[in-house]
Design an enzyme around this catalytic site. Structure first.
Site, short mmCIF file in Angstrom:
data_model
loop_
_atom_site.label_atom_id
_atom_site.label_comp_id
_atom_site.label_asym_id
_atom_site.label_seq_id
_atom_site.Cartn_x
_atom_site.Cartn_y
_atom_site.Cartn_z
N ASN A 94 0.81 -1.22 0.00
CA ASN A 94 0.00 0.00 0.00
C ASN A 94 0.84 1.27 0.00
O ASN A 94 0.40 2.30 -0.52
CB ASN A 94 -0.93 -0.01 1.21
N TYR A 160 4.14 9.14 -11.16
CA TYR A 160 3.31 8.30 -10.29
C TYR A 160 2.36 7.44 -11.12
O TYR A 160 2.23 6.24 -10.90
CB TYR A 160 2.53 9.20 -9.34
N ALA A 162 2.75 6.54 -14.22
CA ALA A 162 3.55 5.55 -14.93
C ALA A 162 3.91 4.38 -14.02
O ALA A 162 3.89 3.21 -14.44
CB ALA A 162 4.80 6.20 -15.50
#
Length: 264
Positions: A94, A160, A162
């Site tokens: 996460n 981000y 990508a």
């Protein structure tokens, strides 16, 4: 469908001390799991009272300070879990995020740091966790928190987006490579109503509530996702209810299929 029961299971949630990660950690804790969370700072949201079950409380998740970008820290993290719990059943990758910076203004160092946090670190942790899970009779589950930014234009957070697109692509491949012992899945939320989303995407000088309401109006459900929504998805994907799948048909025409199904 019966309630999810993760009693006897051990779960690791990276970035599990706030926002979406904290909600995921609480959900697994309330479902009976032993939960470890890691982050660079101690938890602020998670506490025993936040995880009430049947009128009682469960102990809080076990916090371990770790920077997921540090490979040695990852090895130490997994070694401690294996030593203390003797197993690792679910990993939720996460930890991640990135501030708003236009691509033309982003320095090489900034872009590299975003890719390292959001793509390389999760893959490195997954590789190591898979090694542990493949040795377990019951295998395990690897979950990745993706993002809608990896599925549509992401101006201001191009690196981000990508990285998250890379995660989704990698998940498809890892799910084939590591099956059937280890199940690999991704959850790709749109904007989730958290403090980070408000400050990072709306701006402190804006009408935050008004801006979020306008965004919510574009969502068919008429509201933004909540951290609990993402946690519920993770519970389902980590449960036996989400087991199953099939080998991509194109592999049947190649020798790669035999390599993937032959024990190493």
């Amino acid at each position: 469908m019966t309630a999810f029961d993760f009693s006897g299971k051990v779960v690791l949630v990276t970035g599990g001390t706030k926002g979406i990660g904290a909600a995921i950690a609480r959900a697994f804790l309330d479902a009976g799991a032993t939960v470890y969370v890691c982050g660079r700072t101690p938890p602020g949201e998670i506490n025993p009272e936040a995880s009430a079950v049947d009128g009682g409380t469960r102990s809080a998740p076990r916090f371990m300070a770790a920077d997921v970008r540090d490979i040695e820290a990852l090895d130490a993290l997994l070694a401690r879990i294996e030593h203390e719990a003797g197993q690792l059943d679910v990993v939720v990758n996460n930890a991640g995020g990135a501030p708003f910076v236009l691509a033309a203004q982003a320095s090489p160092r900034f872009t590299e740091s975003v890719i390292r946090l959001n793509l390389l670190a999760p893959l490195q942790l997954a590789q190591r966790a898979n090694t542990l899970m493949q040795k377990q009779a019951t295998g395990g589950v690897l979950l990745f928190i993706g993002s809608v930014s990896g599925l549509r234009p992401s101006p201001g957070t191009a690196a981000y987006g990508a990285a998250k697109a890379g995660i989704v692509s990698a998940v498809r491949s890892l799910a084939v490579e590591w099956a059937p012992k280890v199940r690999v899945c991704a959850v790709s939320p749109s904007l989730v109503q958290t403090e980070a989303a408000s400050s990072g995407h709306i701006g402190s000088d804006s009408d935050i509530d008004g801006a979020l309401a306008k965004i919510a109006a574009t969502v068919p459900a008429g509201r933004l996702a909540t951290p609990d929504d993402i946690a519920s998805a993770c519970l389902f994907l980590a449960s036996p209810h989400a087991s199953g799948g099939e080998m991509p048909a194109f592999l049947g025409a190649t020798d790669l299929r035999h390599a993937l199904t032959t024990p190493s």
